[in-house]
Design a protein around this motif. Structure first.
Motif, PDB file in Angstrom:
ATOM      1  N   PRO A 121       0.491   2.520  -3.705  1.00  0.00           N
ATOM      2  CA  PRO A 121       1.939   2.688  -3.562  1.00  0.00           C
ATOM      3  C   PRO A 121       2.316   3.320  -2.224  1.00  0.00           C
ATOM      4  O   PRO A 121       1.772   4.355  -1.840  1.00  0.00           O
ATOM      5  CB  PRO A 121       2.300   3.615  -4.734  1.00  0.00           C
ATOM      6  CG  PRO A 121       1.255   3.324  -5.766  1.00  0.00           C
ATOM      7  CD  PRO A 121      -0.006   3.073  -4.980  1.00  0.00           C
ATOM      8  N   GLY A 122       3.206   2.659  -1.506  1.00  0.00           N
ATOM      9  CA  GLY A 122       3.697   3.161  -0.229  1.00  0.00           C
ATOM     10  C   GLY A 122       3.078   2.511   0.982  1.00  0.00           C
ATOM     11  O   GLY A 122       3.674   2.527   2.068  1.00  0.00           O
ATOM     12  N   VAL A 123       1.884   1.913   0.820  1.00  0.00           N
ATOM     13  CA  VAL A 123       1.194   1.338   1.984  1.00  0.00           C
ATOM     14  C   VAL A 123       1.982   0.167   2.559  1.00  0.00           C
ATOM     15  O   VAL A 123       2.263   0.121   3.763  1.00  0.00           O
ATOM     16  CB  VAL A 123      -0.243   0.911   1.612  1.00  0.00           C
ATOM     17  CG1 VAL A 123      -0.836   0.038   2.717  1.00  0.00           C
ATOM     18  CG2 VAL A 123      -1.113   2.142   1.405  1.00  0.00           C
ATOM     19  N   GLY A 203      -1.319   7.266  -3.924  1.00  0.00           N
ATOM     20  CA  GLY A 203      -0.039   6.957  -3.303  1.00  0.00           C
ATOM     21  C   GLY A 203       0.177   7.719  -2.022  1.00  0.00           C
ATOM     22  O   GLY A 203      -0.618   8.592  -1.648  1.00  0.00           O
ATOM     23  N   LEU A 204       1.249   7.368  -1.336  1.00  0.00           N
ATOM     24  CA  LEU A 204       1.662   8.076  -0.138  1.00  0.00           C
ATOM     25  C   LEU A 204       2.911   8.883  -0.454  1.00  0.00           C
ATOM     26  O   LEU A 204       3.778   8.448  -1.217  1.00  0.00           O
ATOM     27  CB  LEU A 204       1.957   7.090   1.003  1.00  0.00           C
ATOM     28  CG  LEU A 204       0.809   6.165   1.418  1.00  0.00           C
ATOM     29  CD1 LEU A 204       1.244   5.304   2.597  1.00  0.00           C
ATOM     30  CD2 LEU A 204      -0.444   6.964   1.771  1.00  0.00           C
ATOM     31  N   VAL A 205       2.996  10.045   0.130  1.00  0.00           N
ATOM     32  CA  VAL A 205       4.145  10.916  -0.090  1.00  0.00           C
ATOM     33  C   VAL A 205       5.100  10.753   1.090  1.00  0.00           C
ATOM     34  O   VAL A 205       4.722  10.990   2.248  1.00  0.00           O
ATOM     35  CB  VAL A 205       3.704  12.387  -0.224  1.00  0.00           C
ATOM     36  CG1 VAL A 205       4.924  13.292  -0.396  1.00  0.00           C
ATOM     37  CG2 VAL A 205       2.742  12.540  -1.396  1.00  0.00           C
ATOM     38  N   VAL A 206       6.313  10.329   0.803  1.00  0.00           N
ATOM     39  CA  VAL A 206       7.321  10.085   1.840  1.00  0.00           C
ATOM     40  C   VAL A 206       8.543  10.943   1.546  1.00  0.00           C
ATOM     41  O   VAL A 206       9.046  10.957   0.410  1.00  0.00           O
ATOM     42  CB  VAL A 206       7.713   8.591   1.885  1.00  0.00           C
ATOM     43  CG1 VAL A 206       8.791   8.351   2.937  1.00  0.00           C
ATOM     44  CG2 VAL A 206       6.483   7.725   2.158  1.00  0.00           C
ATOM     45  N   GLU A 215      -1.502  11.252  -1.381  1.00  0.00           N
ATOM     46  CA  GLU A 215      -1.742  11.788  -2.718  1.00  0.00           C
ATOM     47  C   GLU A 215      -3.100  11.329  -3.230  1.00  0.00           C
ATOM     48  O   GLU A 215      -3.415  10.135  -3.183  1.00  0.00           O
ATOM     49  CB  GLU A 215      -0.637  11.327  -3.672  1.00  0.00           C
ATOM     50  CG  GLU A 215      -0.772  11.860  -5.089  1.00  0.00           C
ATOM     51  CD  GLU A 215       0.269  11.273  -6.006  1.00  0.00           C
ATOM     52  OE1 GLU A 215       1.325  11.924  -6.198  1.00  0.00           O
ATOM     53  OE2 GLU A 215       0.035  10.160  -6.525  1.00  0.00           O
ATOM     54  N   VAL A 216      -3.904  12.269  -3.711  1.00  0.00           N
ATOM     55  CA  VAL A 216      -5.255  11.977  -4.198  1.00  0.00           C
ATOM     56  C   VAL A 216      -5.354  12.371  -5.675  1.00  0.00           C
ATOM     57  O   VAL A 216      -4.958  13.490  -6.055  1.00  0.00           O
ATOM     58  CB  VAL A 216      -6.316  12.744  -3.377  1.00  0.00           C
ATOM     59  CG1 VAL A 216      -7.713  12.431  -3.897  1.00  0.00           C
ATOM     60  CG2 VAL A 216      -6.206  12.387  -1.894  1.00  0.00           C
ATOM     61  N   VAL A 227      -1.268   7.336   8.782  1.00  0.00           N
ATOM     62  CA  VAL A 227      -2.556   6.913   8.232  1.00  0.00           C
ATOM     63  C   VAL A 227      -2.879   5.514   8.743  1.00  0.00           C
ATOM     64  O   VAL A 227      -1.989   4.701   9.010  1.00  0.00           O
ATOM     65  CB  VAL A 227      -2.575   6.927   6.691  1.00  0.00           C
ATOM     66  CG1 VAL A 227      -2.384   8.326   6.151  1.00  0.00           C
ATOM     67  CG2 VAL A 227      -1.529   5.980   6.123  1.00  0.00           C
ATOM     68  N   PHE A 228      -4.158   5.284   8.883  1.00  0.00           N
ATOM     69  CA  PHE A 228      -4.659   3.976   9.298  1.00  0.00           C
ATOM     70  C   PHE A 228      -5.417   3.352   8.132  1.00  0.00           C
ATOM     71  O   PHE A 228      -6.073   4.056   7.355  1.00  0.00           O
ATOM     72  CB  PHE A 228      -5.584   4.115  10.511  1.00  0.00           C
ATOM     73  CG  PHE A 228      -4.849   4.391  11.800  1.00  0.00           C
ATOM     74  CD1 PHE A 228      -4.725   3.397  12.763  1.00  0.00           C
ATOM     75  CD2 PHE A 228      -4.278   5.637  12.037  1.00  0.00           C
ATOM     76  CE1 PHE A 228      -4.050   3.640  13.948  1.00  0.00           C
ATOM     77  CE2 PHE A 228      -3.604   5.886  13.219  1.00  0.00           C
ATOM     78  CZ  PHE A 228      -3.478   4.888  14.177  1.00  0.00           C
TER      79      PHE A 228
END
Length: 321
Positions: A121-123, A203-206, A215-216, A227-228
């Motif tokens: 999620p978020g990528v 997920g990514l936190v935005v 998020e892990v 992030v790459f």
């Protein structure tokens, strides 16, 4: 049906396709470019590493390129190619989604590739802004910030990103995600001051329109500014394989240095045959393919003119009247 005749039909209006069309049009060839208008780098605001174009907008470059091709008599068609058929005389019928048919002596396919991203999620939503894949394209712009690398399906590429990004930042974290790191890989990362955040990335936190962290395991966040990720590159080569072009062991259509495929009259350039090609590389490949392709057409022209001359005069050494 609307039939139109060209020396070359170029399929794909990115850097490779437009540069090929420009060279061919300047060589006095009748050329048409069919462009679906779906460039791979559309999410990016700027492109880099292209001498004299560094920092410019990808859309601006394409707009200028279309104008240049048009200036020399090339035609740009906003359409999609449905299929390509080869006729008995060696020519090609390029059928478009609008049911128009372009007839050409040769085709150059520059349809690029698509990036298959991990289902995190978020990528995809942040792709091209603060979720990136090429340190050479975007590393400088995020230098000296907290960077992360998300482990992807392309293991070697993911690890390479982590080491390479240390050239841009002292704060790099590798998220193995679903990659099981070997002891040697862990040692190499730690020895190069790359931190390792084990666990599944959920997920990514935005916040406020910006990436704030990764998020892990759904319970902790590692702050990151960018992030790459190493996507899986999937070539848009159905037109090439449909024509019977040979595919190498790596799964990509094979070309010679000039872009010639195994099928006479069919050329390819850019990301459709080279996953590592950047914009500048793709443009160069398009130019090289155009020159090789024009040589192919020229040899046909010379042979046909010679045959006509011999038929008229009845002898090889006769001088035209």
């Amino acid at each position: 049906m609307n039939a139109m005749d060209y020396d070359v039909t170029v399929i794909g209006g990115g850097a490779a396709g437009l540069n090929a069309a420009l060279v061919l049009a300047r060589a006095q060839r009748a050329v048409a470019v069919v462009d679906a208008g779906e460039p791979r780098n559309a999410p990016a605001e700027h492109m880099h590493g292209f001498l004299s174009r560094d920092g410019s907008s990808p859309s601006d470059m394409l707009s200028i390129g279309r104008e240049e091709v048009h200036r020399y008599g090339g035609r740009i068609l906003a359409d999609q190619v449905r299929d390509i058929e080869r006729s008995g005389d060696g020519r090609f019928a390029v059928r478009l989604a609008t049911d128009s048919v372009l007839h050409a002596r040769a085709v150059l396919v520059a349809t690029g590739l698509r990036d298959e991203l991990p289902e995190i999620p978020g990528v995809r939503e942040r792709w091209g802004s603060d979720v990136l894949h090429c340190p050479y394209c975007h590393g400088y712009e995020v230098r000296d910030t907290a960077l992360g690398v998300l482990g992807g399906d392309v293991r070697e590429f993911s690890l390479h990103q982590a080491f390479l990004l240390r050239r841009f930042s002292t704060d790099v974290t590798f998220f193995p995600h679903r990659i099981e790191l070997s002891d040697d890989e862990r040692t190499r990362l730690i020895a190069n001051d790359v931190r390792i955040a084990d666990g599944v990335v959920t997920g990514l936190v935005v916040q406020d329109g910006r990436l704030r962290g990764v998020e892990v395991d759904g319970c902790r966040t590692v702050p990151r500014a960018a992030v790459f990720v190493a996507p899986r590159f999937i070539p848009n080569d159905v037109l090439l394989t449909g024509l019977g072009c040979a595919v190498g062991e790596n799964g990509w259509v094979v070309t010679d240095p000039g872009g010639r495929t195994s099928v006479p009259g069919v050329w390819a350039a850019g990301n459709v045959v080279d996953p590592r090609a950047q914009v500048v590389t793709a443009a160069g490949a398009g130019s090289a393919a155009a020159i090789a392709l024009n040589g192919y057409l020229l040899e046909q022209d010379v042979q046909r003119a010679t045959a006509r001359h011999q038929n008229r005069t009845g002898g090889v050494g006769a001088v035209p009247g």
